[in-house]
Each structure stands twice: as C-alpha cells, then as structure tokens.
Design an enzyme around this catalytic site. Sequence first.
Site, PDB file in Angstrom:
ATOM      1  N   VAL A  61       0.901  -1.309  -0.008  1.00  0.00           N
ATOM      2  CA  VAL A  61       0.000  -0.059   0.102  1.00  0.00           C
ATOM      3  C   VAL A  61       0.830   1.351   0.008  1.00  0.00           C
ATOM      4  CG1 VAL A  61      -1.764   1.357   1.218  1.00  0.00           C
ATOM      5  CG2 VAL A  61      -1.989  -1.191   1.330  1.00  0.00           C
ATOM      6  N   ASP A 100      -9.713 -10.005   9.919  1.00  0.00           N
ATOM      7  CA  ASP A 100      -9.543  -8.895   9.174  1.00  0.00           C
ATOM      8  C   ASP A 100     -11.232  -8.318   8.952  1.00  0.00           C
ATOM      9  OD1 ASP A 100      -8.031  -7.234   7.189  1.00  0.00           O
ATOM     10  OD2 ASP A 100      -9.570  -7.737   6.013  1.00  0.00           O
ATOM     11  N   LYS A 110     -12.570  -4.660  10.451  1.00  0.00           N
ATOM     12  CA  LYS A 110     -13.627  -4.015   9.616  1.00  0.00           C
ATOM     13  C   LYS A 110     -14.827  -3.466  10.084  1.00  0.00           C
ATOM     14  CE  LYS A 110     -10.438  -4.842   5.512  1.00  0.00           C
ATOM     15  NZ  LYS A 110     -10.307  -5.900   4.628  1.00  0.00           N
ATOM     16  N   GLY A 144      -6.028  -4.728  -2.902  1.00  0.00           N
ATOM     17  CA  GLY A 144      -5.019  -4.410  -4.123  1.00  0.00           C
ATOM     18  C   GLY A 144      -4.433  -3.209  -3.884  1.00  0.00           C
ATOM     19  N   GLY A 160     -11.227  -1.381   1.037  1.00  0.00           N
ATOM     20  CA  GLY A 160     -10.143  -0.919  -0.160  1.00  0.00           C
ATOM     21  C   GLY A 160     -10.420   0.582  -0.675  1.00  0.00           C
ATOM     22  N   VAL A 205     -11.314   0.092   5.272  1.00  0.00           N
ATOM     23  CA  VAL A 205     -12.504  -0.543   4.962  1.00  0.00           C
ATOM     24  C   VAL A 205     -12.718  -0.628   3.594  1.00  0.00           C
ATOM     25  CG1 VAL A 205     -14.918  -1.078   5.604  1.00  0.00           C
ATOM     26  CG2 VAL A 205     -13.464  -0.427   7.425  1.00  0.00           C
TER      27      VAL A 205
END
Length: 396
Positions: A12, A196, A200, A298, A129, A127
């Site tokens: 990221v 995960d 979120k 991603g 992406g 949250v």
Amino acid sequence: MVNVAILGFGVVGSGVAEVLTGTGEGIRRKADDLLALKYILDVRKFPDSPFAPCFVQDFSVIENDPEVQVVVETIGGMGAALDFTERALKAGKSVVTSNKELVATHGRRLLALAAEHQAVYLFEASVGGGIPVLRPLSECMAANAILEICGILNGTANYIFTRMVQDDIPFEQALKDAQAKGYAEQDPSADVEGKDTCRKLCILSSIAFGWHLLPEQVPTRGITQITLADEAYAAACGRRIKLLGRAIAREDGTVCPYVEPHFVSQEDPLGGVEDVFNAILVKGDATGDVMFYGKGAGKLPTASAVVADVIAAARKLERASYRPWAPNRPEAVASPDTLATQWYVRLAQGELAGERLTIPQAQAGESGWLTPAMTRPELDRALAGKDVLAVIRVLD
Ligand code: HSE
C-alpha cells in the site's frame, strides 16, 4: 504546498507514493499543486527506487520536521504503527491510514488525540479498499438510524471462494494466488480466520452506532474449514458461500455483531459478489438498503482511498474528520446465539429434520441438509451425538 511522509513502503505504501507523485499506473493525483512527498520511512533500503532520496529510517526526522503536515501510516500492525501515529498526532500532524487493526482497537483514543491537537485521523482505506464507504456512512447517511450492516469485507477470502468454485482449485492454491496478487495480509491467517473482517466490522459499527465496538466482542469464524463439497452443496440449493461481517441493531438498543461464513442466495446482491470485490449493505431507517461495492483489496484501489484522505487532510476540511466515538458499551453487545436462521449441515452419517441436498460427488453415507430456522444452541441440541462434518449459517 503540503508535505507528506509515508511510513512503510510495502504494497500500500508504495502504491501511495506512486499515486501521490503521479507515477502510478491507472490513477493520477488530483492535487498536483497541493501535495509533495517529502519522506518515506522504512527499515529496508531501496537504493534503486525512484523515491530513493525520500527514504529515512528514523521517525524523529519526520516528527520534528514542521514542514510535514500529513503522515500516511501504512506499516500495519500495532507496534511501531501505534507509536508513530500517537507521536505524529501529538506533533499536530494529521494521520491517514489503511491499518484496520489499529483503528479497530485504538480508533476512539486516536480520534480524540487528533481532535485535541487540531489534526485529523482518517482511515477510509481501512475498510473496503478503494470503496468510498466510511465517509458516506458517516456523513451522507447521518440522518439515519442504522438498522444493519452486512458485508463481504475481505477481498482475499472472497477471491479464494471464487477461485475454488470457478476453477475447482483447492483452498491452499487459491490463497497462494491471493498472496501473489498483493491482496492478503502479511500474515494471511487474519484474512482466512475472519479477524480482518472482524476489524472492519468494528470500524463500520463504531461509525454507524457512534460507540467503539471492540474486536474481542465480535464472535468470529473464518473460512479455513470450507471444502469444495460444501461449495457443491451450496450450489445444489442455489446459493454461494460468502464470509460475512454482520452487525444488527435490535429494538432493545443492543447490537448483535458477528463474523461467519454464510450460505447466500445467488439471487441476493451479496451472492453475486466475486473475486477481490467487497460489498457492504447498510440498512438505514430512512434510506432502506444502500449498497457499497468495489475492489476491496489491492495496491492501487487502496492507495486511491489513502490519497483521497491525504487530500482531505491537506485541505484541512473540518468535515473530513469523523465524529468522536463514545466509549465501548459492553452491555449493548448481543450474542448471535440469539439469532434464529436456517442452517446448512453436512453429516458423515445419518439424517436430520429439514430439506435434504444431494450432490453427485457425495462420499458414501454423507449427506447435506438445510434445517428450519433455529438458534445455534437449538441446532447444537439437534446435532448432539451426530457425526457432523460442517455447519454454515444461511443468510435469510
Ligand atoms: N487483506 C485485506 C483483504 C486487504 O484481503 O481484504 C484489504 O483490507
């Protein structure tokens, strides 16, 4: 000109550097005259990187530089990430992050710390992406009482399901592919064990309900036990398996949060969500159902959300800040054991009350069942003494 420092040059962080400087594929920065990348903090050295002059290894260089107004934390985890976030906020610098573990656990305190120091703490990328969901939930749905949040919140898990069903490949191979694509966490157990998704869900719930829901209050089951046989039984009754995070507001003022795989109808909007996509259904008392959909993991989708927050922080938009979260309310957390739903059960032997499912590839003696609606304790009583291979909740 607003100077930006990035902490952590992983998937990221490197995406954020590319997007900020306009070198990223597919996304161009929208604030060319506003932002400058001044530092990148990483313990590793990147002598061949186009950003080589920006690298530092000592956070105090960033902390003590009054020209840095916005710090991007993409280190992940709770160690250095928490320390550096606190120090940056105390120095009056706004912090933008994709770190859901940190926000889910310490969000309330860090939001308060930011406000105390006239800074903002923003975490849209934590949250969904690249999906804009936190600010729309916080601002555009502010007139609503939120009745339910129900979402596919982990891109890796959803990618694994899609590959298993569409390509008939086993779980481990699909997970390896998700790691290669940069979707999975550094420790992918957080993806496949549901942690995960849990984090979120806590962030969404804290924004929706206004008080800090903590990860340890959310019963969480992951997807590691799901087999191709379970997927075949799901298909036999027109459903797909999806890992859902749900938080249901009840009339008595409690909230029932949990994370579990579910059988979801192929007709349901959540049932058709494939690959790395996430979808978040929010039920408001005025809006009814609102759905947020897009790429949930991603490099560039996540960097897009981070850089949008950097732009908001750089413009010092008062509205960019989330409302403060009230303290945790343990008395307001209800158990999903109170929730009556149908269940899918796979037995090695024997029978069960309900609808029998058949698949051509069933092992000898094995059978799949859809039960009538009941709570989990009622189901456990019905299954006592039986040889149970799988139990999955059915989304109603
Ligand atoms: N590992 C996460 C996922 C990344 O797969 O959804 C995005 O939060």
